[in-house]
Design an enzyme around this catalytic site. Structure first.
Site, PDB file in Angstrom:
ATOM      1  N   VAL A   1       3.770  -0.127  -1.528  1.00 58.48           N
ATOM      2  CA  VAL A   1       2.862  -0.287  -2.673  1.00 58.48           C
ATOM      3  C   VAL A   1       1.976   0.955  -2.817  1.00 58.48           C
ATOM      4  O   VAL A   1       1.747   1.439  -3.926  1.00 58.48           O
ATOM      5  CB  VAL A   1       1.989  -1.557  -2.507  1.00 58.48           C
TER       6      VAL A   1
ATOM      7  N   SER B   1      -0.792   7.576  10.615  1.00 57.17           N
ATOM      8  CA  SER B   1      -0.498   8.469   9.480  1.00 57.17           C
ATOM      9  C   SER B   1      -1.555   9.528   9.262  1.00 57.17           C
ATOM     10  O   SER B   1      -1.408  10.356   8.348  1.00 57.17           O
ATOM     11  CB  SER B   1      -0.359   7.639   8.199  1.00 57.17           C
TER      12      SER B   1
ATOM     13  N   CYS C   1       3.206 -11.287  -6.056  1.00 55.13           N
ATOM     14  CA  CYS C   1       4.144 -10.648  -6.988  1.00 55.13           C
ATOM     15  C   CYS C   1       4.998 -11.659  -7.757  1.00 55.13           C
ATOM     16  O   CYS C   1       5.194 -11.539  -8.968  1.00 55.13           O
ATOM     17  CB  CYS C   1       5.029  -9.661  -6.237  1.00 55.13           C
TER      18      CYS C   1
ATOM     19  N   SER D   1      12.083  -4.858  -1.091  1.00 50.83           N
ATOM     20  CA  SER D   1      10.863  -4.059  -1.238  1.00 50.83           C
ATOM     21  C   SER D   1       9.619  -4.936  -1.213  1.00 50.83           C
ATOM     22  O   SER D   1       8.533  -4.454  -0.886  1.00 50.83           O
ATOM     23  CB  SER D   1      10.911  -3.240  -2.526  1.00 50.83           C
ATOM     24  N   GLY D   2       9.759  -6.219  -1.515  1.00 46.71           N
ATOM     25  CA  GLY D   2       8.629  -7.136  -1.441  1.00 46.71           C
ATOM     26  C   GLY D   2       8.126  -7.298  -0.018  1.00 46.71           C
ATOM     27  O   GLY D   2       7.001  -7.724   0.208  1.00 46.71           O
TER      28      GLY D   2
ATOM     29  N   LYS E   1       1.848 -20.175  -2.636  1.00 46.06           N
ATOM     30  CA  LYS E   1       1.040 -19.219  -3.407  1.00 46.06           C
ATOM     31  C   LYS E   1       1.314 -19.416  -4.899  1.00 46.06           C
ATOM     32  O   LYS E   1       0.409 -19.381  -5.731  1.00 46.06           O
ATOM     33  CB  LYS E   1       1.389 -17.783  -3.010  1.00 46.06           C
TER      34      LYS E   1
ATOM     35  N   HIS F   1      12.260  -8.365  -8.299  1.00 47.81           N
ATOM     36  CA  HIS F   1      12.516  -9.792  -8.079  1.00 47.81           C
ATOM     37  C   HIS F   1      13.141 -10.417  -9.333  1.00 47.81           C
ATOM     38  O   HIS F   1      12.909  -9.961 -10.459  1.00 47.81           O
ATOM     39  CB  HIS F   1      11.205 -10.534  -7.822  1.00 47.81           C
TER      40      HIS F   1
HETATM   41  N1  LIG Z   1       5.788  -4.696  -1.357  1.00 44.78           N
HETATM   42  C1  LIG Z   1       5.457  -5.446  -2.389  1.00 44.78           C
HETATM   43  O1  LIG Z   1       6.208  -5.593  -3.346  1.00 44.78           O
HETATM   44  C2  LIG Z   1       4.127  -6.143  -2.445  1.00 44.78           C
HETATM   45  C3  LIG Z   1       3.823  -6.864  -3.571  1.00 44.78           C
HETATM   46  C4  LIG Z   1       2.596  -7.489  -3.666  1.00 44.78           C
HETATM   47  C5  LIG Z   1       1.710  -7.388  -2.623  1.00 44.78           C
HETATM   48  N2  LIG Z   1       2.022  -6.698  -1.509  1.00 44.78           N
HETATM   49  C6  LIG Z   1       1.028  -6.632  -0.443  1.00 44.78           C
HETATM   50  O2  LIG Z   1       0.573  -5.278  -0.302  1.00 44.78           O
HETATM   51  C7  LIG Z   1       0.288  -5.006   1.046  1.00 44.78           C
HETATM   52  C8  LIG Z   1       1.113  -3.792   1.506  1.00 44.78           C
HETATM   53  O3  LIG Z   1       2.481  -4.069   1.320  1.00 44.78           O
HETATM   54  P1  LIG Z   1       3.596  -2.947   1.443  1.00 44.78           P
HETATM   55  O4  LIG Z   1       4.832  -3.603   1.003  1.00 44.78           O
HETATM   56  O5  LIG Z   1       3.159  -1.682   0.793  1.00 44.78           O
HETATM   57  O6  LIG Z   1       3.637  -2.735   3.057  1.00 44.78           O
HETATM   58  P2  LIG Z   1       4.127  -1.476   3.883  1.00 44.78           P
HETATM   59  O7  LIG Z   1       5.147  -0.708   3.165  1.00 44.78           O
HETATM   60  O8  LIG Z   1       4.458  -2.025   5.225  1.00 44.78           O
HETATM   61  O9  LIG Z   1       2.803  -0.568   4.004  1.00 44.78           O
HETATM   62  C9  LIG Z   1       1.670  -0.964   4.751  1.00 44.78           C
HETATM   63  C10 LIG Z   1       0.566   0.081   4.599  1.00 44.78           C
HETATM   64  O10 LIG Z   1      -0.588  -0.399   5.307  1.00 44.78           O
HETATM   65  C11 LIG Z   1      -1.033   0.630   6.189  1.00 44.78           C
HETATM   66  N3  LIG Z   1      -1.653   0.092   7.391  1.00 44.78           N
HETATM   67  C12 LIG Z   1      -1.097  -0.708   8.322  1.00 44.78           C
HETATM   68  N4  LIG Z   1      -1.980  -0.944   9.333  1.00 44.78           N
HETATM   69  C13 LIG Z   1      -3.120  -0.271   9.000  1.00 44.78           C
HETATM   70  C14 LIG Z   1      -4.390  -0.102   9.622  1.00 44.78           C
HETATM   71  N5  LIG Z   1      -4.677  -0.666  10.790  1.00 44.78           N
HETATM   72  N6  LIG Z   1      -5.299   0.661   8.994  1.00 44.78           N
HETATM   73  C15 LIG Z   1      -5.023   1.257   7.823  1.00 44.78           C
HETATM   74  N7  LIG Z   1      -3.838   1.135   7.171  1.00 44.78           N
HETATM   75  C16 LIG Z   1      -2.904   0.387   7.766  1.00 44.78           C
HETATM   76  C17 LIG Z   1       0.235   1.371   6.551  1.00 44.78           C
HETATM   77  O11 LIG Z   1      -0.120   2.627   7.079  1.00 44.78           O
HETATM   78  P3  LIG Z   1       0.815   3.356   8.176  1.00 44.78           P
HETATM   79  O12 LIG Z   1       1.960   3.949   7.419  1.00 44.78           O
HETATM   80  O13 LIG Z   1      -0.112   4.381   8.747  1.00 44.78           O
HETATM   81  O14 LIG Z   1       1.237   2.306   9.151  1.00 44.78           O
HETATM   82  C18 LIG Z   1       0.903   1.433   5.185  1.00 44.78           C
HETATM   83  O15 LIG Z   1       0.314   2.442   4.411  1.00 44.78           O
HETATM   84  C19 LIG Z   1       0.593  -6.295   1.822  1.00 44.78           C
HETATM   85  O16 LIG Z   1      -0.599  -7.034   1.936  1.00 44.78           O
HETATM   86  C20 LIG Z   1       1.571  -7.000   0.926  1.00 44.78           C
HETATM   87  O17 LIG Z   1       1.552  -8.404   1.116  1.00 44.78           O
HETATM   88  C21 LIG Z   1       3.217  -6.051  -1.388  1.00 44.78           C
END
Ligand SMILES: NC(=O)c1ccc[n+]([C@@H]2O[C@H](COP(=O)([O-])OP(=O)(O)OC[C@H]3O[C@@H](n4cnc5c(N)ncnc54)[C@H](OP(=O)(O)O)[C@@H]3O)[C@@H](O)[C@H]2O)c1
EC number: 1.2.1.11
Length: 385
Positions: A59, A85, A179, A209-210, A264, A293
């Protein structure tokens, strides 16, 4: 640099763009490859100071693309992620930024924080950012059902955050809905407004990707393994094979037999539509699609609505395009929605199992990293300006 991408299906795209209609929405224009907000400049001295918490994730990376594509105004930009990172370089709008570790001081002198670093990070750092006068737009589920926190889809309920503006001297949290909920409500809000919905049954087909960047990488890796070696070897994110398979959504199961993703949809829909007067149930399934999706939605309406009228009002809803070509058996596919702003609706038909004109079936596809997450959050941030 970290990158997330999906190859658009050019043939499908051509067919889709020819079906696009001009929207009655003054903030966006249709007709080009995507909707574009026309009114904002980008880097400008009086723009808000913006930080992205979780910039290296699926995201987070999409935030960068959406902010740029929508010419979101900003005076400063800060990239935040975990200590893993820190130091990584991120390109944005022609400049190179160094990713910083997210800490309590990250939000000093910031106006907007776009959060996508998971629920526990939002819970810990969201209130700290607000204390410092920052508006937090949160993609996690941490605050969605918290009383007083608006849960907003800008096309559906912008009024929920009407009193939240940068420069008001205070901060606040606005939650981005789940989402699947966003995509379902983009397809059905026009019907809810016109005739009312008594019951909604949703079945989802949710992309890798979700589940984040690592789940996408695992699906790709497993697909390679299956094709090359005939067996799945890598199972780090999910306990079972994902490539050429599907399974019940990986969200935790609840005592009532539904998983959290399904509940949800139930709870968030009622909050966003501001009603308890609707019955909802969902079955959420993870499918081996990389991005976007799909959802099958069955409705029982409070009042009669013809197929033709349903098609008309859905197509007029901002951010929705129809792909509903029965003659050619051509309906929405994830490849149509992938990397697109709009949600695509089709298979609009009377439910023949329900009496009269009160049952309706439809199918919707939406890019859940864009409209289901980053794009919706940036649209929310636009409402703060
Ligand atoms: N993917 C989707 O379609 C989607 C849709 C709606 C909502 N969401 C929500 O959005 C959020 C992120 O999802 P994502 O899919 O982007 O996940 P992701 O690809 O796993 O990315 C997670 C991000 O969080 C960072 N992070 C993890 N631990 C951290 C910490 N201790 N301090 C600071 N940053 C930290 C990671 O940084 P590092 O790279 O440094 O680990 C990375 O930038 C989740 O809550 C998810 O439920 C996702």
């Amino acid at each position: 640099m970290f990158s997330v991408g999906a190859s658009p299906n050019t043939a499908a795209r051509t067919s889709v763009s020819s079906l696009k209609k001009t929207k009655q929405n003054s903030r966006v224009k249709s007709g080009s490859r995507r909707n574009v907000v026309q009114t904002f400049a980008k880097k400008t001295p009086d723009g808000p100071r913006v930080c992205i918490a979780g910039v290296t994730g699926a995201v987070g990376q999409e935030f960068l693309r959406v902010l740029k594509q929508r010419d979101f105004p900003y005076s400063e930009m800060k990239m935040l992620a975990s200590s893993r990172s820190a130091g990584k370089e991120v390109e944005f709008d022609g400049e190179t930024y160094t990713t910083e570790e997210l800490t309590e001081t990250s939000f000093d002198n910031m106006d907007i924080a776009l959060f996508s670093a998971g629920g526990s990070i939002s819970k810990k750092f969201g209130p700290i950012a607000v204390e410092k006068g920052c508006y937090v737009v949160d993609n996690s589920s941490a605050f969605r059902m918290t009383e007083g926190v608006p849960l907003v889809i800008p096309e559906v309920n912008p009024e929920a955050m009407a009193d939240m503006k940068i420069g008001s001297g205070k901060g606040g949290i606005i939650a981005n809905p789940n989402c699947s909920t966003i995509i379902a409500l983009m397809a059905t809000t026009a019907i809810q407004r016109k005739v009312g919905i008594e019951r909604m049954v949703v079945s989802t087909y949710q992309a890798a990707s979700g589940a984040g960047a690592q789940a996408m990488a695992e699906l790709e890796q497993q697909t390679r393994e299956l094709v090359n070696d005939g067996e799945v070897k890598t199972k780090e994110i999910f306990p079972w094979g994902y490539a050429f398979n599907l399974f019940s959504h990986n969200a935790p199961m609840m005592d009532n037999g539904y998983n959290e993703e399904e509940m949800k949809m139930v709870k968030e829909t009622k909050k966003i539509w501001n009603t308890d007067d609707i019955s909802i149930c969902a079955t959420c399934i993870r499918v081996p699609v990389m991005r976007a999706h799909a959802e099958s939605i069955n409705l029982t309406l409070k009042n009669d609505l013809s197929e033709e009228e349903a098609r008309k009002i859905i197509s007029e809803f901002p951010g929705v395009s129809l792909i509903d070509d029965r003659a050619n058996n051509r309906f929405p596919m994830p490849s149509d929605a992938s990397d697109q702003d709009d949600c695509f609706v089709g298979r609009i038909r009377r439910d023949i199992s329900q009496k009269g004109n009160k049952g309706l079936e439809l199918f919707v596809c939406g890019d859940q990293i864009r409209k289901g997450a980053a794009q919706n959050a940036v649209q929310v941030a636009e409402l703060l300006l």
